[in-house]
Design a protein around this motif. Sequence first.
Motif, short mmCIF file in Angstrom:
data_model
loop_
_atom_site.label_atom_id
_atom_site.label_comp_id
_atom_site.label_asym_id
_atom_site.label_seq_id
_atom_site.Cartn_x
_atom_site.Cartn_y
_atom_site.Cartn_z
N ASN A 44 -81.62 -41.04 -23.19
CA ASN A 44 -81.82 -39.59 -23.22
C ASN A 44 -82.80 -39.22 -22.12
O ASN A 44 -83.77 -39.95 -21.88
CB ASN A 44 -82.38 -39.21 -24.61
CG ASN A 44 -82.41 -37.73 -24.86
OD1 ASN A 44 -83.12 -37.00 -24.18
ND2 ASN A 44 -81.65 -37.27 -25.84
N TRP A 45 -82.57 -38.08 -21.47
CA TRP A 45 -83.47 -37.65 -20.39
C TRP A 45 -84.88 -37.37 -20.89
O TRP A 45 -85.84 -37.40 -20.12
CB TRP A 45 -82.91 -36.38 -19.72
CG TRP A 45 -81.68 -36.64 -18.92
CD1 TRP A 45 -80.41 -36.23 -19.21
CD2 TRP A 45 -81.58 -37.38 -17.70
NE1 TRP A 45 -79.52 -36.67 -18.26
CE2 TRP A 45 -80.22 -37.39 -17.32
CE3 TRP A 45 -82.49 -38.06 -16.91
CZ2 TRP A 45 -79.75 -38.03 -16.17
CZ3 TRP A 45 -82.04 -38.71 -15.76
CH2 TRP A 45 -80.70 -38.69 -15.40
N CYS A 118 -84.60 -35.50 -27.49
CA CYS A 118 -83.97 -34.20 -27.35
C CYS A 118 -82.58 -34.22 -27.99
O CYS A 118 -81.78 -35.12 -27.73
CB CYS A 118 -83.85 -33.83 -25.87
SG CYS A 118 -83.00 -32.27 -25.59
N CYS A 121 -78.04 -31.18 -26.95
CA CYS A 121 -76.60 -31.37 -26.74
C CYS A 121 -76.06 -32.37 -27.77
O CYS A 121 -76.78 -33.29 -28.17
CB CYS A 121 -76.34 -31.94 -25.35
SG CYS A 121 -77.13 -30.99 -24.04
N CYS A 124 -76.05 -36.45 -25.08
CA CYS A 124 -76.87 -36.32 -23.87
C CYS A 124 -76.07 -36.79 -22.66
O CYS A 124 -75.30 -37.75 -22.74
CB CYS A 124 -78.14 -37.15 -24.03
SG CYS A 124 -79.30 -36.92 -22.65
N THR A 125 -76.29 -36.15 -21.53
CA THR A 125 -75.58 -36.52 -20.30
C THR A 125 -76.13 -37.79 -19.68
O THR A 125 -75.52 -38.34 -18.75
CB THR A 125 -75.69 -35.40 -19.26
OG1 THR A 125 -77.08 -35.17 -19.00
CG2 THR A 125 -75.03 -34.12 -19.74
N CYS A 131 -79.52 -33.55 -16.56
CA CYS A 131 -79.78 -32.85 -17.82
C CYS A 131 -79.26 -31.42 -17.73
O CYS A 131 -79.39 -30.77 -16.70
CB CYS A 131 -81.29 -32.85 -18.08
SG CYS A 131 -81.79 -31.85 -19.48
N ARG A 132 -78.70 -30.93 -18.82
CA ARG A 132 -78.15 -29.57 -18.82
C ARG A 132 -79.24 -28.49 -18.85
O ARG A 132 -79.02 -27.37 -18.38
CB ARG A 132 -77.23 -29.37 -20.03
CG ARG A 132 -75.98 -30.22 -19.99
CD ARG A 132 -75.01 -29.80 -21.09
NE ARG A 132 -73.81 -30.61 -21.06
CZ ARG A 132 -73.62 -31.68 -21.85
NH1 ARG A 132 -74.54 -32.03 -22.73
NH2 ARG A 132 -72.51 -32.38 -21.77
N VAL A 137 -86.60 -29.11 -21.62
CA VAL A 137 -86.63 -30.43 -22.28
C VAL A 137 -88.02 -31.05 -22.10
O VAL A 137 -88.55 -31.08 -20.99
CB VAL A 137 -85.54 -31.35 -21.69
CG1 VAL A 137 -85.74 -32.78 -22.15
CG2 VAL A 137 -84.18 -30.84 -22.11
S1 SF4 Z 1 -80.71 -30.96 -22.94
FE1 SF4 Z 1 -80.80 -32.64 -21.45
S2 SF4 Z 1 -82.04 -34.27 -22.43
FE2 SF4 Z 1 -81.38 -32.82 -24.03
S3 SF4 Z 1 -79.53 -33.72 -24.88
FE3 SF4 Z 1 -78.89 -32.21 -23.30
S4 SF4 Z 1 -78.70 -33.40 -21.40
FE4 SF4 Z 1 -79.87 -34.67 -22.86
#
Ligand code: SF4
Length: 176
Positions: A44-45, A118, A121, A124-125, A131-132, A137
């Motif tokens: 996760n970011w 976090c 989402c 998570c990307t 990160c979106r 975050v």
């Molecule tokens: S907001 Fe960013 S860190 Fe949080 S779940 Fe989405 S992509 Fe991952």
Amino acid sequence: MDIKQLALECGFTVAEPMNPATLEFMQDVRAMCAADRCQSYNRNWACPPACGSLEDFILRAAGYRKGILLQTVGDREDSYDFEAMMQVQEENSRHFDALADILVSSGIDVFMMSAGTCTRCRKCTYPDAPCRFPEKVFPSMEACGLFVSKVCKDNGVPYYYGDEKIAYTCCVLYND
Ligand code: SF4
């Protein structure tokens, strides 16, 4: 801006002043993330190693004069009631994200620290795409090396509310 009042309106049970000078960023606490007990490390970011180093957080936190300790306190049957604990944790994440949305949008200078990874989402990307919502975050207190029960004690806020309650703790550092 009355951040304490705003936090209560976002759903937090507790919002009390926190002295940034009490924060002690410890490598031992940070190292616990790598043990991956919460299954978020390197996924996760908002978590290590992607979220930044302990030194990054020490430098970042040094720029703030004020703080607020936030808690979502909920009921559980006993210390084995994992379903209730997960529910309160999810509520806390919603409160945290709601407050982050407002504070970041307002332009006030804040650094928030959450009570977990976090969950904005569904998936998570990390690590395949950026990160979106990078501006909204924040890392957890543990990822920053903070021993949460100590932070509570040092600021006169309870950490343990008895076996039939569970509290999730996060915080805001800010300059106004
Ligand atoms: S907001 Fe960013 S860190 Fe949080 S779940 Fe989405 S992509 Fe991952």
